[in-house]
Design a protein around this motif. Structure first.
Motif, PDB file in Angstrom:
ATOM      1  N   PHE A 133     100.191 -74.031  65.795  1.00 49.58           N
ATOM      2  CA  PHE A 133     101.648 -74.081  65.939  1.00 49.58           C
ATOM      3  C   PHE A 133     102.235 -75.171  65.041  1.00 49.58           C
ATOM      4  CE2 PHE A 133     105.506 -75.556  68.133  1.00 49.58           C
ATOM      5  CZ  PHE A 133     106.196 -74.357  68.195  1.00 49.58           C
ATOM      6  N   GLN A 136     102.552 -74.045  61.397  1.00 55.20           N
ATOM      7  CA  GLN A 136     103.462 -72.951  61.087  1.00 55.20           C
ATOM      8  C   GLN A 136     104.739 -73.467  60.414  1.00 55.20           C
ATOM      9  OE1 GLN A 136     104.101 -71.047  64.876  1.00 55.20           O
ATOM     10  NE2 GLN A 136     102.507 -69.522  64.520  1.00 55.20           N
ATOM     11  N   GLU A 140     108.252 -69.473  61.450  1.00 53.65           N
ATOM     12  CA  GLU A 140     107.131 -68.944  62.226  1.00 53.65           C
ATOM     13  C   GLU A 140     107.110 -69.553  63.627  1.00 53.65           C
ATOM     14  OE1 GLU A 140     103.979 -68.064  58.546  1.00 53.65           O
ATOM     15  OE2 GLU A 140     103.981 -69.994  59.583  1.00 53.65           O
ATOM     16  N   GLN A 141     107.400 -70.849  63.746  1.00 52.32           N
ATOM     17  CA  GLN A 141     107.482 -71.472  65.069  1.00 52.32           C
ATOM     18  C   GLN A 141     108.598 -70.830  65.885  1.00 52.32           C
ATOM     19  OE1 GLN A 141     108.051 -75.572  63.939  1.00 52.32           O
ATOM     20  NE2 GLN A 141     105.872 -76.052  64.114  1.00 52.32           N
ATOM     21  N   THR A 144     107.384 -67.449  66.994  1.00 48.22           N
ATOM     22  CA  THR A 144     106.336 -67.563  68.013  1.00 48.22           C
ATOM     23  C   THR A 144     106.956 -67.764  69.391  1.00 48.22           C
ATOM     24  OG1 THR A 144     104.696 -68.458  66.477  1.00 48.22           O
ATOM     25  CG2 THR A 144     104.380 -68.949  68.806  1.00 48.22           C
TER      26      THR A 144
END
Length: 431
Positions: A133, A136, A140-141, A144
């Protein structure tokens, strides 16, 4: 849904893997809250953490070709709390694909009718890798966490609408500012007139006076000429008695004209147009003020219209923010202060990318543990990339919160934890 969670559920009691990826047969019974899976690259240590994830989170999370090359079937057995979880794999004879099956059994040997539903009941983001995480991108975080939260509205669409309204309001505020600047530049003098002056009437009056004056001047010149002629003719009369009669007639005519002109001059005096030319100048000043007043009235209306539009846009933007806030609050994000920004996550209003490495690691651990309050397991891939300070933080944090950490690390000098070599367990903490 019925809650099947055992009161004593904490971490993983045991893990058995057979014929999964590079693993031949491995059994791990953790001793303590920090479980290290070590070994050289390519020996199968990553499969240990993958197997935990696959056993708990369903077939949609399983990679392609999970069965070890050369084997027709494989299995993962996981004992957690009061449950024995077993996922089996069988290779299809045609096409090289595979089928998988999951069973969940309680301590009293009761088989759950909906095993995946039972597992989903006590697992959240199990398998959430805090290190992954942290690596990322902000987007992307965002995606997610967005995938883990059920938002009642599309916050990205709200952000897009907010951005459009913000751009519109910027343009309108630019008009507001321009209108205000124009209005501020139009300063009315003290005691400014409130009515216009008819300049054309004043100009016509001046023209009439000028025409009269021109006529008077012409008559004066004519009178002077006639007087001169009378003098000249009188002198000639003394010399030209023969023409006396004719001259007398001319004089009589001239006298009649003189009387007419004299009467005209008595009745029509020369006038001074200065009073009216001054009034014309004053009228021009007054009317310029009236022009300014009308422009100000126009600009005041334009300012009011633009300001009203800006206020409406501001109200719409506020509504979008409130809808977004309500949606985020309804989604119950796992960490207090965490929120969705525009394509990125914010913590107390600060983008995650601006947090220090220590703050990011803490946040990642907060999210992982908040999503797994019952089965207290955190999986760490590539733990070798952590420095000693970060690793110590994870150890201390997991111990304090009662979590079990499974950390995959490249083997260092000496056997540490559970060492995987050639798909088998070479060294174990139990030995």
């Amino acid at each position: 849904m019925t809650d099947h969670t055992e009161a004593n559920m904490q971490g993983i009691i045991s893990l058995q893997i057979e014929n999964i990826k590079k693993i031949k047969a491995v059994t791990i019974r953790p001793n303590g809250g920090f479980v290290e899976i070590t070994g050289r690259n390519g020996q199968g240590k990553s499969t240990v953490l993958d197997s935990i994830w696959w056993a708990l989170k369903g077939k949609d999370n399983i990679q392609a070709a999970p069965i070890r090359n050369g084997a027709d079937k494989g299995s993962i057995k996981l004992e957690v709390g009061g449950y024995l979880i077993e996922r089996t794999f069988r290779r299809n004879q045609v096409g090289g694909d595979y089928t998988t099956k999951i069973t969940v059994t309680t301590k009293d040997h009761t088989t759950m009718k909906s095993p995946q539903a039972v597992l989903d009941g006590f697992t959240g983001m199990l398998g959430f890798d805090p290190l992954a995480f942290m690596r990322q991108t902000p987007r992307e975080q965002y995606d997610t966490l967005r995938g883990l939260c059920k938002l009642e509205v599309d916050v990205e669409e709200l952000d897009r609408q907010y951005k459009d309204l913000f751009a519109q309001r910027t343009d309108v505020n630019r008009d507001v500012k321009a209108a205000q600047m124009r209005l501020d530049s139009m300063t009315l003098p003290d005691n400014a007139p409130t009515e216009r002056v008819d300049v054309s009437a004043l100009v016509e009056k001046v023209n009439e006076i000028n025409r009269k004056n021109s006529e008077v001047a012409q008559r004066q010149r004519m009178r002077q000429t006639l007087l001169s002629d009378n003098v000249r003719r009188g002198e000639e009369a003394a010399k030209l008695h023969a023409r006396l009669a004719a001259i007398e007639r001319e004089n009589e005519q001239a006298d009649a004209q003189i009387r007419d002109i004299t009467n005209f001059l008595h009745e029509n005096k020369t006038q001074d147009p200065t009073e009216f030319t001054d009034k014309i100048k004053q009228a021009e000043q007054i009317n310029s003020v009236m022009d300014l007043r009308e422009r100000r009235n126009f600009e005041e209306k334009a300012l009011h219209t633009a300001q009203t539009h800006a206020d409406e846009l501001t109200a719409q933007m506020k509504e979008l923010q409130e809808r977004k806030k309500a949606a985020i609050e309804a989604a119950k994000l796992p960490v207090s202060g965490l929120e969705f920004g525009e394509g990125e996550l914010l913590l107390n209003g600060v983008p995650l990318a601006q947090l220090s490495a220590a703050e990011q690691l803490k946040l990642s651990m907060d999210i992982s543990m908040a999503e797994n309050p019952q089965l207290k397991v955190v999986l760490l891939k590539d733990a070798s990339l952590l420095d000693n300070e970060s690793m110590e933080y994870i150890r201390a944090r997991a111990e304090k919160e009662g979590y079990q950490v499974w950390a995959e690390r490249v083997a260092s000098d000496g056997a540490v934890g559970f060492t995987i070599e050639n798909g088998e367990l070479k060294h174990s903490e139990e030995q």
